[in-house]
Design a protein around this motif. Sequence first.
Motif, mmCIF file in Angstrom:
data_model
loop_
_atom_site.group_PDB
_atom_site.id
_atom_site.type_symbol
_atom_site.label_atom_id
_atom_site.label_comp_id
_atom_site.label_asym_id
_atom_site.label_seq_id
_atom_site.Cartn_x
_atom_site.Cartn_y
_atom_site.Cartn_z
ATOM 1 N N GLN A 85 28.083 30.977 8.203
ATOM 2 C CA GLN A 85 29.191 30.112 7.795
ATOM 3 C C GLN A 85 30.420 30.373 8.655
ATOM 4 O O GLN A 85 31.104 29.442 9.102
ATOM 5 C CB GLN A 85 29.523 30.335 6.320
ATOM 6 C CG GLN A 85 28.497 29.765 5.361
ATOM 7 C CD GLN A 85 28.800 30.092 3.908
ATOM 8 O OE1 GLN A 85 29.495 31.063 3.612
ATOM 9 N NE2 GLN A 85 28.274 29.300 2.993
ATOM 10 N N LEU A 86 30.692 31.645 8.925
ATOM 11 C CA LEU A 86 31.825 32.021 9.755
ATOM 12 C C LEU A 86 31.666 31.502 11.174
ATOM 13 O O LEU A 86 32.598 30.935 11.765
ATOM 14 C CB LEU A 86 31.964 33.552 9.763
ATOM 15 C CG LEU A 86 33.138 34.139 10.539
ATOM 16 C CD1 LEU A 86 34.452 33.780 9.854
ATOM 17 C CD2 LEU A 86 32.993 35.657 10.638
ATOM 18 N N THR A 238 28.117 40.545 17.626
ATOM 19 C CA THR A 238 28.627 41.642 16.798
ATOM 20 C C THR A 238 28.592 41.311 15.309
ATOM 21 O O THR A 238 28.548 42.214 14.475
ATOM 22 C CB THR A 238 30.067 41.995 17.199
ATOM 23 O OG1 THR A 238 30.898 40.814 17.108
ATOM 24 C CG2 THR A 238 30.114 42.510 18.627
ATOM 25 N N THR A 239 28.611 40.022 14.976
ATOM 26 C CA THR A 239 28.588 39.626 13.558
ATOM 27 C C THR A 239 27.195 39.721 12.961
ATOM 28 O O THR A 239 27.016 40.193 11.838
ATOM 29 C CB THR A 239 29.118 38.191 13.401
ATOM 30 O OG1 THR A 239 30.497 38.148 13.780
ATOM 31 C CG2 THR A 239 28.999 37.711 11.959
ATOM 32 N N MET A 240 26.194 39.287 13.719
ATOM 33 C CA MET A 240 24.851 39.175 13.139
ATOM 34 C C MET A 240 23.908 40.329 13.466
ATOM 35 O O MET A 240 23.008 40.636 12.682
ATOM 36 C CB MET A 240 24.223 37.842 13.554
ATOM 37 C CG MET A 240 24.933 36.650 12.921
ATOM 38 S SD MET A 240 24.211 35.033 13.317
ATOM 39 C CE MET A 240 22.657 35.112 12.453
ATOM 40 N N LEU A 389 37.548 42.241 5.239
ATOM 41 C CA LEU A 389 38.249 42.841 6.377
ATOM 42 C C LEU A 389 37.486 42.550 7.667
ATOM 43 O O LEU A 389 36.293 42.820 7.774
ATOM 44 C CB LEU A 389 38.372 44.355 6.178
ATOM 45 C CG LEU A 389 39.063 45.124 7.312
ATOM 46 C CD1 LEU A 389 40.530 44.684 7.439
ATOM 47 C CD2 LEU A 389 38.972 46.625 7.086
ATOM 48 N N VAL A 390 38.194 41.995 8.642
ATOM 49 C CA VAL A 390 37.601 41.655 9.941
ATOM 50 C C VAL A 390 38.264 42.498 11.022
ATOM 51 O O VAL A 390 39.486 42.652 11.030
ATOM 52 C CB VAL A 390 37.785 40.152 10.263
ATOM 53 C CG1 VAL A 390 37.262 39.838 11.655
ATOM 54 C CG2 VAL A 390 37.079 39.301 9.222
ATOM 55 N N LEU A 398 34.226 41.882 14.719
ATOM 56 C CA LEU A 398 33.229 42.341 13.750
ATOM 57 C C LEU A 398 33.571 41.706 12.414
ATOM 58 O O LEU A 398 34.659 41.930 11.885
ATOM 59 C CB LEU A 398 33.255 43.865 13.612
ATOM 60 C CG LEU A 398 32.384 44.702 14.566
ATOM 61 C CD1 LEU A 398 32.574 46.183 14.274
ATOM 62 C CD2 LEU A 398 30.920 44.331 14.475
ATOM 63 N N SER A 399 32.674 40.912 11.877
ATOM 64 C CA SER A 399 32.902 40.312 10.569
ATOM 65 C C SER A 399 32.913 41.399 9.504
ATOM 66 O O SER A 399 32.499 42.539 9.749
ATOM 67 C CB SER A 399 31.802 39.287 10.250
ATOM 68 O OG SER A 399 30.569 39.953 10.036
#
Length: 423
Positions: A85-86, A238-240, A389-390, A398-399
């Motif tokens: 979603q992000l 970095t998110t996934m 917090l991101v 980083l999500s």
Amino acid sequence: MHEFHNDDVVLDIKDRPSAGHWVGLSIQHLFTMFGATVLVPIMVGINPSIALVSSGLGTLVYLTVTKGKIPAYLGSSFAFIAAMQLLMKSDGYPAVAQGAMTCGLVYLIVSFLIRKIGSAWLDKILPPIVVGPVVMVIGLGLAGNAATNAMYNNDVYDFKYVLVALITLGLTIFFNMFFSGFLGLIPILLGIVCGYITAMLFGIIDYQPIIDAHWFALPAFDVPFATYQPKLYLNAITTMAPIAFVTMTEHIGHLMVLNKLTKRNFFEDPGLDRTLMGDGFAQIVAGLVGGPPVTSYGENIGVLAITRVHSVYVIGGAAIFAIALGFVGKLSALILSIPGPVISGISFILFGVIAASGLKILIENQINFDRKKNLLIASTILVIGIGGLVFQAGTFTLSSMALATVLGILLNLILPEKARSEK
């Protein structure tokens, strides 16, 4: 290792059903995966037609890589919803695709390492005290979105929306509690159908897109260099990528249950390295065609246990029918017409079940929260992950989900087993 037949089952792993039985059993198996598989893309903003195709292709890839030895169906993964979603909001599907393929690459790297040095290191960096809270964050982090979609119609509070969501929730709970056998395996699908009928009665469904849709339509493929020019999305990686380690533990858990169910040891044959490799290649394929990341499903294990049909030919048949359904334009339009409150009603349960599964991991492993190390790790993961917090440094992002996972792993490796104040 020689093949053998399990006398407790109707069809064992290598058994081929007759043509008539093959069609019926394959469609039945697909029904158990259908609700959850199409729910993920709807929540993220991906066309469900391609999710059906990618789940089918991913399953066929998995069956091929594992040499047809494991009866597992792969579908859209709930673990990546918040991250997807992000990314959809920031960079669109190309970033999601890159994240999915990165996760697949992580699986392949871990598969290679397990083949060379074993899997003990994986248990060390992903103990229950890290995995449990991270799984809880996956569920609880999405709770706000579910509640918002259940209340607001174009940013205006709508009492009808709330009623539809609550009725859908109540019916899905009823199906879970009081239906058994095959119907007990498809409460999500039944909840969506009954929720949709409820939404029809409340007059909140737009039928025009269904009327306008063609019966045959190409799925919404998103293919690099064909429909878009790929570029590097560091935030997608970095998110996934960290979430891939969480879904690996889910993968291993499913294998353990399948071992008991089929009376085999899949960790030895075809081996954990090969099962992770199959999952990794399946995720890469999903990203290449335009779908969300795929992973193994608990529902798949449930239907194997009840029907006692373990045949990989049936699993493969379900995958083929999923691909075929992806080309039915009317079906895609029908799925896209499911209103937000129906999705939210189902999501209240699904996200809660995910969070409760994380709690179950902590309970089953008897995690002692009188130990400060355990308390601090869980607290950090939960508040950072749910709080949103991101971490950003230039283009590096980083999500909250990824940050919580990374910090949990680091704290577990760095902190001593006992604080100085503890005996």
